[in-house]
Motif scaffolding. Structure first.
Motif, PDB file in Angstrom:
ATOM      1  N   PHE A  36       0.851  -1.174   0.000  1.00 36.57           N
ATOM      2  CA  PHE A  36       0.000   0.000   0.000  1.00 36.57           C
ATOM      3  C   PHE A  36       0.896   1.237   0.000  1.00 36.57           C
ATOM      4  CE2 PHE A  36      -4.304  -1.638   0.950  1.00 36.57           C
ATOM      5  CZ  PHE A  36      -3.985  -2.954   1.202  1.00 36.57           C
ATOM      6  N   ARG A  37       0.311   2.368  -0.314  1.00 39.38           N
ATOM      7  CA  ARG A  37       1.063   3.610  -0.238  1.00 39.38           C
ATOM      8  C   ARG A  37       0.164   4.726   0.269  1.00 39.38           C
ATOM      9  NH1 ARG A  37       2.007   4.660  -6.750  1.00 39.38           N
ATOM     10  NH2 ARG A  37      -0.144   5.285  -7.266  1.00 39.38           N
ATOM     11  N   GLU A  43      -5.519   9.278   1.604  1.00 41.91           N
ATOM     12  CA  GLU A  43      -5.753   8.008   2.265  1.00 41.91           C
ATOM     13  C   GLU A  43      -4.771   6.946   1.768  1.00 41.91           C
ATOM     14  OE1 GLU A  43     -10.580   8.385   3.114  1.00 41.91           O
ATOM     15  OE2 GLU A  43      -9.801   6.793   1.824  1.00 41.91           O
ATOM     16  N   ARG A  44      -4.577   5.948   2.605  1.00 40.94           N
ATOM     17  CA  ARG A  44      -3.722   4.828   2.195  1.00 40.94           C
ATOM     18  C   ARG A  44      -4.428   4.074   1.079  1.00 40.94           C
ATOM     19  NH1 ARG A  44      -0.633   1.568   6.836  1.00 40.94           N
ATOM     20  NH2 ARG A  44      -0.173   3.765   7.242  1.00 40.94           N
ATOM     21  N   GLU A  45      -3.683   3.757   0.025  1.00 33.71           N
ATOM     22  CA  GLU A  45      -4.279   3.086  -1.118  1.00 33.71           C
ATOM     23  C   GLU A  45      -3.531   1.811  -1.482  1.00 33.71           C
ATOM     24  OE1 GLU A  45      -4.216   5.431  -4.671  1.00 33.71           O
ATOM     25  OE2 GLU A  45      -2.031   5.635  -4.699  1.00 33.71           O
ATOM     26  N   PHE A  46      -4.285   0.875  -1.994  1.00 32.16           N
ATOM     27  CA  PHE A  46      -3.726  -0.402  -2.433  1.00 32.16           C
ATOM     28  C   PHE A  46      -2.862  -0.192  -3.671  1.00 32.16           C
ATOM     29  CE2 PHE A  46      -3.584  -4.902  -3.125  1.00 32.16           C
ATOM     30  CZ  PHE A  46      -3.717  -5.102  -4.476  1.00 32.16           C
ATOM     31  N   ALA A  96       2.085  -5.271   3.890  1.00 27.86           N
ATOM     32  CA  ALA A  96       1.072  -5.751   4.815  1.00 27.86           C
ATOM     33  C   ALA A  96       0.798  -7.221   4.566  1.00 27.86           C
ATOM     34  CB  ALA A  96      -0.215  -4.945   4.655  1.00 27.86           C
ATOM     35  N   ALA A  97       0.266  -7.890   5.582  1.00 30.17           N
ATOM     36  CA  ALA A  97      -0.031  -9.318   5.481  1.00 30.17           C
ATOM     37  C   ALA A  97      -1.433  -9.606   6.001  1.00 30.17           C
ATOM     38  CB  ALA A  97       0.995 -10.131   6.283  1.00 30.17           C
ATOM     39  N   ARG A 106      -8.525  -3.768   0.269  1.00 27.59           N
ATOM     40  CA  ARG A 106      -8.845  -2.822   1.331  1.00 27.59           C
ATOM     41  C   ARG A 106      -7.842  -2.956   2.465  1.00 27.59           C
ATOM     42  NH1 ARG A 106     -14.059  -3.950   3.685  1.00 27.59           N
ATOM     43  NH2 ARG A 106     -14.078  -1.820   4.432  1.00 27.59           N
ATOM     44  N   ALA A 107      -7.352  -1.838   2.948  1.00 21.36           N
ATOM     45  CA  ALA A 107      -6.346  -1.858   4.009  1.00 21.36           C
ATOM     46  C   ALA A 107      -6.866  -2.545   5.263  1.00 21.36           C
ATOM     47  CB  ALA A 107      -5.899  -0.441   4.318  1.00 21.36           C
ATOM     48  N   VAL A 108      -8.146  -2.417   5.556  1.00 25.72           N
ATOM     49  CA  VAL A 108      -8.709  -3.000   6.777  1.00 25.72           C
ATOM     50  C   VAL A 108      -8.671  -4.523   6.749  1.00 25.72           C
ATOM     51  CG1 VAL A 108     -10.172  -1.021   7.280  1.00 25.72           C
ATOM     52  CG2 VAL A 108     -11.051  -2.892   5.866  1.00 25.72           C
ATOM     53  N   SER A 109      -8.471  -5.097   5.580  1.00 24.73           N
ATOM     54  CA  SER A 109      -8.418  -6.555   5.457  1.00 24.73           C
ATOM     55  C   SER A 109      -7.075  -7.135   5.899  1.00 24.73           C
ATOM     56  CB  SER A 109      -8.688  -6.971   4.011  1.00 24.73           C
ATOM     57  OG  SER A 109      -9.976  -6.558   3.604  1.00 24.73           O
ATOM     58  N   TYR A 110      -6.094  -6.277   6.097  1.00 29.53           N
ATOM     59  CA  TYR A 110      -4.746  -6.717   6.460  1.00 29.53           C
ATOM     60  C   TYR A 110      -4.494  -6.478   7.939  1.00 29.53           C
ATOM     61  CZ  TYR A 110      -3.866  -7.253   1.503  1.00 29.53           C
ATOM     62  OH  TYR A 110      -3.926  -7.666   0.192  1.00 29.53           O
ATOM     63  N   SER A 111      -3.946  -7.482   8.600  1.00 32.36           N
ATOM     64  CA  SER A 111      -3.797  -7.419  10.051  1.00 32.36           C
ATOM     65  C   SER A 111      -2.395  -7.055  10.511  1.00 32.36           C
ATOM     66  CB  SER A 111      -4.189  -8.765  10.672  1.00 32.36           C
ATOM     67  OG  SER A 111      -3.424  -9.806  10.102  1.00 32.36           O
ATOM     68  N   SER A 112      -1.415  -7.245   9.661  1.00 32.56           N
ATOM     69  CA  SER A 112      -0.035  -6.942  10.052  1.00 32.56           C
ATOM     70  C   SER A 112       0.550  -5.947   9.068  1.00 32.56           C
ATOM     71  CB  SER A 112       0.825  -8.217  10.055  1.00 32.56           C
ATOM     72  OG  SER A 112       0.331  -9.142  10.985  1.00 32.56           O
ATOM     73  N   TRP A 113       1.297  -4.998   9.612  1.00 35.30           N
ATOM     74  CA  TRP A 113       1.862  -3.929   8.784  1.00 35.30           C
ATOM     75  C   TRP A 113       3.315  -3.695   9.149  1.00 35.30           C
ATOM     76  CZ3 TRP A 113      -0.808  -1.277   4.978  1.00 35.30           C
ATOM     77  CH2 TRP A 113      -2.182  -1.559   4.899  1.00 35.30           C
ATOM     78  N   GLY A 114       4.108  -3.419   8.119  1.00 33.03           N
ATOM     79  CA  GLY A 114       5.472  -2.987   8.347  1.00 33.03           C
ATOM     80  C   GLY A 114       5.528  -1.475   8.464  1.00 33.03           C
ATOM     81  N   GLN A 115       6.706  -0.963   8.816  1.00 31.77           N
ATOM     82  CA  GLN A 115       6.859   0.493   8.841  1.00 31.77           C
ATOM     83  C   GLN A 115       6.962   0.974   7.389  1.00 31.77           C
ATOM     84  OE1 GLN A 115       9.353  -1.426   8.589  1.00 31.77           O
ATOM     85  NE2 GLN A 115      10.969  -0.312   7.538  1.00 31.77           N
ATOM     86  N   GLY A 116       6.675   2.180   7.132  1.00 30.11           N
ATOM     87  CA  GLY A 116       6.723   2.699   5.774  1.00 30.11           C
ATOM     88  C   GLY A 116       8.146   2.944   5.298  1.00 30.11           C
TER      89      GLY A 116
END
Length: 123
Positions: A36-37, A43-46, A96-97, A106-116
């Protein structure tokens, strides 16, 4: 799963960058991975996603034909090769994973995130 993104930088329009995301913790190969970016004020986008098997990918229309997502199960990494970069690609990029089957956008579908990791494309 913990995610660590790297590879951002400053590049001129038309140039290329390769982002990498390394996963640690739980078994990497069961996760759908996504990039994502988010640009300032937006907003954050896929951007792109890849299934756990690597056989299914999905891309935002804005990056189709220019970006390629791939994964290496042996190295627990997912990469985003970005070619023909444009100033509008400038953003912080996040990997994200999600534990599922489909490559969700959709960003809400991902539960784990790395730093940008910051990508800046100059004109």
């Amino acid at each position: 799963v913990q995610l660590q993104a790297s590879g951002g930088g400053l590049v001129q329009a038309g140039g290329s960058l390769r982002l990498s995301c390394t996963a640690s913790g739980r078994t990497f190969n069961v996760y759908v991975m996504g990039w994502f970016r988010q640009a300032p004020g937006k907003e954050r986008e896929f951007v792109a996603g890849i299934s756990w098997s690597g056989t299914s990918t999905n891309y935002a229309d804005s990056v189709k034909g220019r970006f390629t997502i791939s994964r290496d199960g042996a190295k627990n990494t997912v990469s985003l090769q970005m070619n023909s970069l444009k100033p509008e690609d400038t953003a912080a990029y996040y990997c994200a994973a999600r534990n599922g089957d489909n490559v969700a956008t959709r960003a809400v579908s991902y539960s784990s995130w790395g730093q940008g990791t910051q990508v800046t494309v100059s004109s």
